[in-house]
Write an enzyme that holds these catalytic residues in place. Sequence first.
Site: not given
Length: 548
Positions: A194, A483-485
């Site tokens: 995003y 994506n923010y694992n």
Amino acid sequence: MKAARAPTSLTHFSLVFLSSFHLLFSFSAAEHYPGQAFIQCLIFQSNDSIANVVYSPNNASYEQIYEFSLRNPRLNNSNRLQPQVIVTPVSESQVQAVVRCAQQNHLRIRTRSGGHDFEGLSYSSTYDIPFVLLDMINLRNVSVNATARTATIGAGATLGEVYYWIYRASGTLAFPAGVWSTVGATGLICGGGYGVLRRKYGFAADNVLNVRIVDVYGNILDRESMGEDLFWALRGGGCSSFGVVLSWELNLVEVPETVAIFNISRTLEQNATQMILPFQTVARNLPVEVDLRVLMSTTISNTSVRPDNKTVRLSFTSTYLGPADELYKIIDKNLPEIGLLRSDIQDVSWIQAIMQGSFFPLFDEAPTPEDLLDRTFLADIPFKGKSDFVREPISEQGINGLWDKLLEVGPGETTLVFTPYGGVLDEYLESAIPFPNRNGTLYMVYMRVLWVGNTTQKLEWIRSLYGYLRPYVSRNPRRAYYNYNDLDLGMNNARGPINYITARRWGRSYFNNNFMRLVGVKTRVDPLNFFRHEQSIPPFSLAMVSDM
């Protein structure tokens, strides 16, 4: 990205052979070096000279290559297993050779593009299982067709490189993606991706036309040959579970020649609570051309009422696809609480907005577009991060409690970001791509703590913040952004039977009901689970049997 020709002259062949022999000889000193057979396989399977892009721990350049794209120093420690071999391929055929030789020699693969992986899984491992690092930095060509409004990018390209070459082709075209120029475009797309254009044009993954990958068998597939299920999975489902991405074909979108930006700061003493309360619902309902986000962090202020002078600073930032006068009227009418002045807003070009108007302004002084090509200018920040999604506004009591939590840590040690959704994001079904959290979401929450000082205390603090937010955020399951694992959500077993129930817990946090479809795709394309890491998608076939 053409594969290099096989050497035809005897002289050329001799040079390649001698270089390869020297490489093999340098490894022979380590009698039981696990990557030796893998390197031999590469040299004799590849049609071009691969010796110059292969690095073992014995190589003087190994550490430099390993650390060049390592963006989170928290993960560069002795508790993490580093690769047995690093390969930085210069051709697609070399990528194919890496996949085939890794399987033949019982090595796993980690693939890196930009290195902003929150848990470092693209270049290191918490498992004591040897692996090869496939660093795609040399496959980063960007080709833009302004007439067709498309771009083809190599898997190793950063967002800055993508943005720069789009700018060189047209000042009124853009790709809807993130704000950090050193982020790898591939990793971002693979998790959804995003940015400031999300409310008008959707996510990066929504704007992919084609993708080329190397599959588990070493074959190169595109959208037509892989089928729509795998194409769906690669746009938000984490590509590292399914193969190695070679390149993307992207749809480009139109932006005005001039856009408006602002970034203003407020503190608790300026009635911050009364700014955040309406922001939660108003920001997502602004015109789709408006991106308005807020970053919260601890700071020191002379106006603070606390003995330690700590307070919380709120930074409101916006990019508007239109002139400054219009943006001022929109914000003044809908969010007068933040006290925006017309003088706070600048009219700039789109490329200037990328460099100066993003949520984290990339350059302090007199930037040029060429600065976007620098893959190293951003400071590497040690941190631990988490994420969530909000569908109902947090109450005034909840917001005041949030300030108290932020004030528990030192100035500059924490960051909390609210990113509003709405606009076209409400038009996407949860199953449109693997990323499910769009329709009905008020905003996404990103939380981060710097990994400095007492790191055990910092980890406890961010977990306590995550716990504090529980009543106010997503539930059944509690959501997170892939994506923010976050390894706190759970991990696959390193060896032995796959605990499918455990995988489902973290899998549904990232993908909700889309997790089951991802498992189905994985089962079809990688049934023996070669492409595997701590949070990779498992296949059905290995749910109750031993790992390879």
